[in-house]
Each structure stands twice: as structure tokens, then as C-alpha cells.
Design an enzyme around this catalytic site. Structure first.
Site, PDB file in Angstrom:
ATOM      1  N   LYS A 185       0.842  -1.106  -0.248  1.00  0.00           N
ATOM      2  CA  LYS A 185       0.148   0.174  -0.076  1.00  0.00           C
ATOM      3  C   LYS A 185       0.608   1.793   0.370  1.00  0.00           C
ATOM      4  CE  LYS A 185      -2.340   2.667   2.328  1.00  0.00           C
ATOM      5  NZ  LYS A 185      -1.804   4.052   1.663  1.00  0.00           N
ATOM      6  N   GLY A 238       6.577   4.751   8.605  1.00  0.00           N
ATOM      7  CA  GLY A 238       5.800   5.555   8.184  1.00  0.00           C
ATOM      8  C   GLY A 238       5.815   6.380   9.949  1.00  0.00           C
ATOM      9  N   SER A 239       4.931   7.179  10.058  1.00  0.00           N
ATOM     10  CA  SER A 239       4.287   7.975  11.518  1.00  0.00           C
ATOM     11  C   SER A 239       5.023   7.307  12.706  1.00  0.00           C
ATOM     12  CB  SER A 239       3.914   8.898  11.257  1.00  0.00           C
ATOM     13  OG  SER A 239       3.000   8.407  11.303  1.00  0.00           O
ATOM     14  N   GLY A 243       1.967   3.554  13.510  1.00  0.00           N
ATOM     15  CA  GLY A 243       2.238   2.889  13.757  1.00  0.00           C
ATOM     16  C   GLY A 243       1.918   2.067  15.200  1.00  0.00           C
ATOM     17  N   GLU A 261       9.207   1.146  11.131  1.00  0.00           N
ATOM     18  CA  GLU A 261       9.876   1.798  11.348  1.00  0.00           C
ATOM     19  C   GLU A 261       9.798   3.052  10.821  1.00  0.00           C
ATOM     20  OE1 GLU A 261      13.408   0.619  10.218  1.00  0.00           O
ATOM     21  OE2 GLU A 261      12.907  -1.358   9.958  1.00  0.00           O
ATOM     22  N   CYS A 296      13.430  10.097   7.233  1.00  0.00           N
ATOM     23  CA  CYS A 296      13.268   9.918   9.369  1.00  0.00           C
ATOM     24  C   CYS A 296      14.317  10.036  10.058  1.00  0.00           C
ATOM     25  CB  CYS A 296      12.668   8.089   8.207  1.00  0.00           C
ATOM     26  SG  CYS A 296      14.184   7.237   7.630  1.00  0.00           S
ATOM     27  N   GLU A 394       9.035  15.581  15.282  1.00  0.00           N
ATOM     28  CA  GLU A 394       9.396  15.245  14.382  1.00  0.00           C
ATOM     29  C   GLU A 394       8.936  16.820  13.218  1.00  0.00           C
ATOM     30  OE1 GLU A 394       8.295  11.958  12.417  1.00  0.00           O
ATOM     31  OE2 GLU A 394      10.784  12.000  10.812  1.00  0.00           O
TER      32      GLU A 394
HETATM   33  P1  NAD Z   1       2.460   8.148   7.753  1.00  0.00           P
HETATM   34  O1  NAD Z   1       2.484   7.990   8.786  1.00  0.00           O
HETATM   35  O2  NAD Z   1       1.185   9.347   7.545  1.00  0.00           O
HETATM   36  O3  NAD Z   1       1.459   7.525   6.511  1.00  0.00           O
HETATM   37  C1  NAD Z   1       2.477   5.994   6.277  1.00  0.00           C
HETATM   38  C2  NAD Z   1       1.988   4.930   5.350  1.00  0.00           C
HETATM   39  O4  NAD Z   1       0.673   4.948   6.658  1.00  0.00           O
HETATM   40  C3  NAD Z   1       1.108   5.671   4.480  1.00  0.00           C
HETATM   41  O5  NAD Z   1       0.636   4.755   3.591  1.00  0.00           O
HETATM   42  C4  NAD Z   1      -0.348   6.492   4.809  1.00  0.00           C
HETATM   43  O6  NAD Z   1      -1.531   6.084   3.688  1.00  0.00           O
HETATM   44  C5  NAD Z   1      -0.924   4.693   6.088  1.00  0.00           C
HETATM   45  N1  NAD Z   1      -2.024   5.389   7.054  1.00  0.00           N
HETATM   46  C6  NAD Z   1      -2.094   6.503   7.132  1.00  0.00           C
HETATM   47  N2  NAD Z   1      -2.630   6.545   7.873  1.00  0.00           N
HETATM   48  C7  NAD Z   1      -3.314   5.512   8.202  1.00  0.00           C
HETATM   49  C8  NAD Z   1      -3.902   4.631   9.452  1.00  0.00           C
HETATM   50  N3  NAD Z   1      -5.494   4.925   9.925  1.00  0.00           N
HETATM   51  N4  NAD Z   1      -4.461   3.475   9.278  1.00  0.00           N
HETATM   52  C9  NAD Z   1      -3.888   3.097   7.985  1.00  0.00           C
HETATM   53  N5  NAD Z   1      -2.562   3.599   8.100  1.00  0.00           N
HETATM   54  C10 NAD Z   1      -2.380   4.809   7.499  1.00  0.00           C
HETATM   55  O7  NAD Z   1       3.751   8.737   7.257  1.00  0.00           O
HETATM   56  P2  NAD Z   1       4.104   9.462   6.377  1.00  0.00           P
HETATM   57  O8  NAD Z   1       3.724  10.915   6.902  1.00  0.00           O
HETATM   58  O9  NAD Z   1       3.603   8.612   5.049  1.00  0.00           O
HETATM   59  O10 NAD Z   1       5.677   9.777   6.330  1.00  0.00           O
HETATM   60  C11 NAD Z   1       5.841  10.428   7.087  1.00  0.00           C
HETATM   61  C12 NAD Z   1       6.803   9.939   7.913  1.00  0.00           C
HETATM   62  O11 NAD Z   1       7.748   8.407   8.188  1.00  0.00           O
HETATM   63  C13 NAD Z   1       7.887  10.573   9.032  1.00  0.00           C
HETATM   64  O12 NAD Z   1       7.712   9.922  10.390  1.00  0.00           O
HETATM   65  C14 NAD Z   1       9.048   9.853   9.118  1.00  0.00           C
HETATM   66  O13 NAD Z   1      10.126   9.437  10.031  1.00  0.00           O
HETATM   67  C15 NAD Z   1       8.582   8.021   8.473  1.00  0.00           C
HETATM   68  N6  NAD Z   1      10.205   7.153   7.984  1.00  0.00           N
HETATM   69  C16 NAD Z   1      10.270   6.380   8.912  1.00  0.00           C
HETATM   70  C17 NAD Z   1      11.722   5.461   7.985  1.00  0.00           C
HETATM   71  C18 NAD Z   1      12.001   5.090   8.829  1.00  0.00           C
HETATM   72  O14 NAD Z   1      12.701   3.995   8.407  1.00  0.00           O
HETATM   73  N7  NAD Z   1      12.031   4.820  10.163  1.00  0.00           N
HETATM   74  C19 NAD Z   1      11.756   5.690   6.682  1.00  0.00           C
HETATM   75  C20 NAD Z   1      10.817   6.836   6.174  1.00  0.00           C
HETATM   76  C21 NAD Z   1       9.841   7.524   6.735  1.00  0.00           C
END
Ligand code: NAD
Length: 492
Positions: A185, A238-239, A243, A261, A296, A394
Site C-alpha cells: 500500500k 511511516g509516522s 505505527g 520503521e 526519517c 519531528e
Molecule cells: P504516515 O504515517 O502518515 O503514513 C505512512 C503510511 O501509513 C501511508 O501509506 C499512509 O497511507 C498509511 N496510513 C496513514 N494513516 C493510516 C491509518 N489510520 N491506518 C492505516 N494506514 C494509515 O507517514 P508519512 O507522512 O507517509 O511519512 C512520514 C513519516 O515516515 C515520518 O514520520 C518519517 O520519519 C517516517 N519514515 C520512517 C522511516 C524509517 O525507516 N524509520 C523511513 C521513511 C519515513
């Protein structure tokens, strides 16, 4: 190469990819994906929901049980993954362009970083998969206990937009190498490259249903996968906020395995005895401004030993002021727009909060005037204390918080004073200090005299609320297998 002309001719994929076929969302819903450099619509993409998730999971399960991928000899899975890597390399210009159009990263970065690292990742797992042995336990004589790694079944990967292809490939390659079926996704801001590589996977000989792409909104498509009773594992990047949802989804459904992650607020510590302050300052600037700060492990907290703080800061500011911000399709551009309007206003709000809480803005601080795109200047704050919002939260944008420390001890204390623990760095010529910092900093990776260095062979992931589980390296495979013990009692 004229990237604007190439972009105009590009065929953008907008349908979901399920069981080897492109399909509309079951209820016909669409969401828009916008070019952040212009604010214009790129295309409308299938917004998948529960019914589409069910179809993708069923297809993934069917092929897993059939065994046409899961029971293939590892060497053959490896050959097809390498072919997949070769095809992505062949279509590298197109993939780079899709990344740049969808998220605004400079085309020179997409070409030199995102695409080659993505290709390299697929190739590395393809080459590795038939070189991993299972184990036999040192039991009493008269028995043989074999411990074999078995694929989990159906894995769903939910990924962010900052490195759409690369973050996805850190999941795709080890998930598939281990013999699982996958549903990817992509983030709603960046579905285009994922939809294109699904076609290349099929061309490479990965059977229908093994690699599915389910575009859609997080709270709908992501949630459907998280709560699905027939998904065996979620691998998430993601965030930290989202998570947490995946942990809840798992608890509320089938206790699927979850690996996370998540976010970071990485300290980049420069001590007075750093071997080269110019190099440290340049790395500090790129450690926060690379990829518009949407990284990240960005070195968003610059912690500098008091005696050299002004000197270092002056050098970092000088680098920031030379950064060419602009059209990401211009090969000379070094920083493009922020991914979307919402994220841009978040960054601007954080900058205002920094000033309100008493930090000193020393360069940048504004959205670029006169453009419809979402550009923000490289921004640096001095006189930050670690309790300020801009040092704790962040921002995920080009905003650097500079904090003074008396010595290494205080710098490490500041570095660890965070809910995150993704990465950290220390610059020093003293080997004792380097080792002490590497030992004491609570982070998944600690760099010494460099920033953001890495290799597919070294693991990446966080401590604390930056998550758990590791991407990259052979360790990533552990997330996608279960260990089965077969105990054989010997009659003689
Ligand atoms: P996000 O958490 O908003 O979204 C990540 C994914 O989760 C997307 O595909 C989104 O559609 C999905 N998502 C959002 N809300 C959801 C829900 N309620 N239920 C299920 N899925 C949902 O993050 P973002 O804004 O896309 O990315 C930025 C974040 O990612 C930052 O916090 C960054 O630090 C982190 N990140 C971490 C790493 C790592 O390796 N640790 C790498 C890249 C980015």
C-alpha cells in the site's frame, strides 16, 4: 535530457494492481495525486477499500498456497528478483521521473540515489536468497532437530511518500525473497512508481498474485490491511502515530506480526576536536536539507560543543544559503518542494513555534513567494534548548535546530532526551570519545565522522518510539519468516 518534455509524454498508471491485472476500485472511488512543484493534478488513482483489500489478500493467499512462488527453489526466486532489478534499471529514467513528479524531489537525486539504491536492493536480496542455510540444533544423540525458516504467507507493506520506491523496495525484496506473497500500500501522496513496478515484476516472472499494489487512503486501505484476518504480517514505515494504529489493528484482529520503521529526531553531535569542521558542517547542512528535510533519520538536532558552536553554525548557514531551491525537473536543482500543501503548512507552523518559544531564526523561515508549488527555504534556528517543540517533535521538513552542549557527556544526554532513537552521529578525532558516544547513544545507527552513510548490507531501524525490526541486510529477512522445528526421533 529535457525532463519537462519527458514528463509530458509519460503514461501515468492509475489503477490498482491485483492478481496480475490492473483494476478500478470496486466502488469506483478515486483520489487525486498532485504535483507539489506546481500544485496541478497529475492524475486520479483508484482509492481502494475493504472489498479491494479482500480481493488482493485472497489472490495473495491463493498463489501462496499453490506454491508457484513460495515453494520455488530459492535460486530461481533469486533469478527472477535479479531480472526485476534489471528491468527497473532499464526503465530507470521513467521511474526517476515518476518519483520527481509525485513527491517533488530533484530529478538529479531520483536518478543518482532513489533508482540505483532501489535496483541495488532488489538485486542484493536476489543474490542472497540461495546462500542462506537453515540450522540443526545441538540436541542429544538419537534425535535431529531441524530449524527451518518458512515464509509467513501474506505480508502487507504500508509505506510513506518520502522515498516511495526505496522504502517500498526495502520491504518488497526481502518479503518476496523469503517466499511470501505481498500487498503493497503506497502512500496516497506517491502511488505512481509502485503501480509501474508491479508491471515490471510480472514481466520479470514473478507470478500473478505474488506482488499486488493497493493504492488508497491510509485510514481506509491501510486500515483494511491492518485489521485483515488473513494478513500474516504488516511491515510498516511511516509516522510513530500511525505505527501505533497498526499495533492496535493487530491486537483487534489476528495478532498478525507487526514491524515498525517510524519517525526520528536524530542528534548530530559535533565536538570541538572534530577532524574537519568544514566537512562536519557541510554534512550537517545536507543531513537536514537533503530531500527537503523529508528524511526519517534527518539530523534535525545539531548539537555542538560550545567552544566551536558559532564557527560551526556560520559554516552550516553558508552551505544552506548556496542550496539551489526550485523546479525539481531542472537538473541543477538541489532542493524541491515539500510533498503537499498540508505538510508545507505543518513545517511553516513549526517555524512560527520555534520563534514563539524563543529560538533565534538565523536563516530561511519562509515559503518561497511567487510560486504555486510548496517550496520552503532551508531554515536554521540557533539558541534552541532541547525542551522546545522544534527540538522534540519531528518536523519532516528543512528546519535545523542548533543546541549548544558543554562537552560530550552533555551532548549525549541531550541526544538521548527524545522519544525517538532512529539515528545519531558524532564528530570527533578522539577514538575513546567516538566509542563512548557509539555505546551511549540510544539509536539504531550511530555514525562517526560522517552522516547518513549506509549500505544495503547494514541494517537500518530504530530504538524507542522509532520502531522495531530492521530493514536492509540479512536481518530484514527475519521479519518475514517463522522458524519451524522438526524433531526427528531416530530409532537406531
Ligand atoms: P504516515 O504515517 O502518515 O503514513 C505512512 C503510511 O501509513 C501511508 O501509506 C499512509 O497511507 C498509511 N496510513 C496513514 N494513516 C493510516 C491509518 N489510520 N491506518 C492505516 N494506514 C494509515 O507517514 P508519512 O507522512 O507517509 O511519512 C512520514 C513519516 O515516515 C515520518 O514520520 C518519517 O520519519 C517516517 N519514515 C520512517 C522511516 C524509517 O525507516 N524509520 C523511513 C521513511 C519515513
Amino acid at each position: 535530457m529535457n525532463w519537462k518534455n519527458a514528463a509530458a509524454k509519460l503514461d501515468l498508471r492509475s489503477l490498482a494492481f491485483i492478481d496480475g491485472k490492473t483494476v478500478q476500485a470496486d466502488d469506483g472511488s478515486l483520489f487525486d495525486t498532485i504535483n507539489p512543484a506546481t500544485g496541478n493534478l497529475l492524475t486520479s488513482v483508484a482509492a481502494c477499500g475493504q472489498r479491494d483489500a479482500d480481493l488482493a489478500v485472497a489472490a495473495a493467499r491463493r498463489v501462496f498456497e499453490k506454491g508457484s512462488w513460495s515453494r520455488l527453489a530459492p535460486a530461481e526466486r533469486g533469478r527472477r528478483l535479479i531480472r526485476f532489478a534489471d528491468l527497473m534499471e532499464k526503465h530507470g529514467d521513467e521511474l526517476a521521473l515518476l518519483e520527481t513528479l509525485d513527491v517533488g524531489k530533484p530529478i538529479s537525486d531520483s536518478l543518482s540515489v532513489d533508482v540505483p539504491l532501489t535496483v541495488g536492493c532488489a538485486r542484493w536480496y536476489g543474490e542472497a536468497v540461495d546462500k542462506i542455510y537453515d540450522e540443526i540444533a545441538p540436541t542429544k544423540p538419537g534425535a535431529i532437530a531441524m530449524m527451518r525458516r518458512e515464509p509467513l504467507g501474506v505480508v502487507a507493506a504500508v509505506v510513506p511518500w518520502n522515498f516511495p520506491l526505496l522504502m517500498a523496495m526495502w520491504k518488497i525484496a526481502p518479503v518476496l525473497a523469503a517466499g511470501n506473497s505481498l500487498i503493497l500500500k503506497p502512500a496516497e501522496q506517491s502511488p505512481l512508481s509502485a503501480l509501474r513496478i508491479a508491471e515490471l515484476a510480472v514481466e520479470a516472472g514473478i507470478p500473478d498474485g505474488v506482488f499486488n499494489v493497493l493504492p488508497g487512503l491510509g485510514p481506509v486501505a491501510g486500515r483494511a490491511l491492518g485489521l485483515h484476518h488473513d494478513v500474516d504480517a504488516i511491515t510498516f514505515t511511516g509516522s510513530t502515530k500511525v505505527g501505533r494504529y497498526f499495533m492496535e489493528y493487530s491486537g483487534k484482529s489476528n495478532l498478525k506480526r507487526v514491524s515498525l520503521e517510524c519517525g526520528g529526531k536524530s542528534p548530530n553531535i559535533i565536538l570541538a576536536d572534530a577532524p574537519d569542521l568544514d566537512a562536519a558542517a557541510t554534512a550537517a547542512a545536507w543531513g537536514i536539507f537533503y530531500n527537503q528535510g523529508e528524511v526519517c533519520n534527518a539530523g534535525s538536532r545539531l548539537v555542538v560543543e560550545e567552544s566551536v558552536k558559532d564557527e560551526v553554525l556560520e559554516k552550516v548557514i553558508a552551505v544552506a544559503r548556496t542550496i539551489k531551491v526550485g523546479d525539481p525537473l531542472d537538473a541543477e536543482t538541489q532542493m524541491g518542494p515539500i510533498v503537499d500543501e498540508g505538510q508545507m503548512s505543518r513545517v511553516i507552523d513549526y517555524i512560527a513555534k520555534g520563534t514563539d518559544e524563543g529560538a533565534k531564526l538565523v536563516t530561511g523561515g519562509k515559503a518561497l513567494p511567487g510560486t504555486k508549488g510548496y517550496f520552503v527555504e532551508p531554515t536554521i534556528f540557533d539558541d534552541v534548548t532541547n525542551d522546545m517543540t522544534i527540538a522534540q517533535e519531528e518536523i519532516f521538513g528543512p528546519v535545523l535546530a542548533t543546541i549548544s552542549a558543554r562537552d560530550l557527556g552533555e551532548a549525549v544526554k541531550i541526544g538521548n532526551d527524545s522519544v525517538y532513537g532512529l539515528a545519531a552521529a558524532v564528530w570527533t578525532a578522539d577514538i575513546d570519545k567516538a566509542f563512548a558516544a557509539a555505546r551511549d547513544l540510544r539509536a539504531g545507527v550511530v555514525w562517526v565522522n560522517c552522516f547518513d552513510h549506509g549500505d544495503i548490507s547494514s541494517p537500518f531501524g530504530g530504538f524507542k518510539q522509532s520502531g522495531f525490526g530492521r530493514d536492509k541486510s540479512l536481518h530484514a529477512l527475519d521479519k518475514y519468516v517463522d522458524i519451524k522445528t522438526t524433531w526427528i526421533n531416530l530409532a537406531r
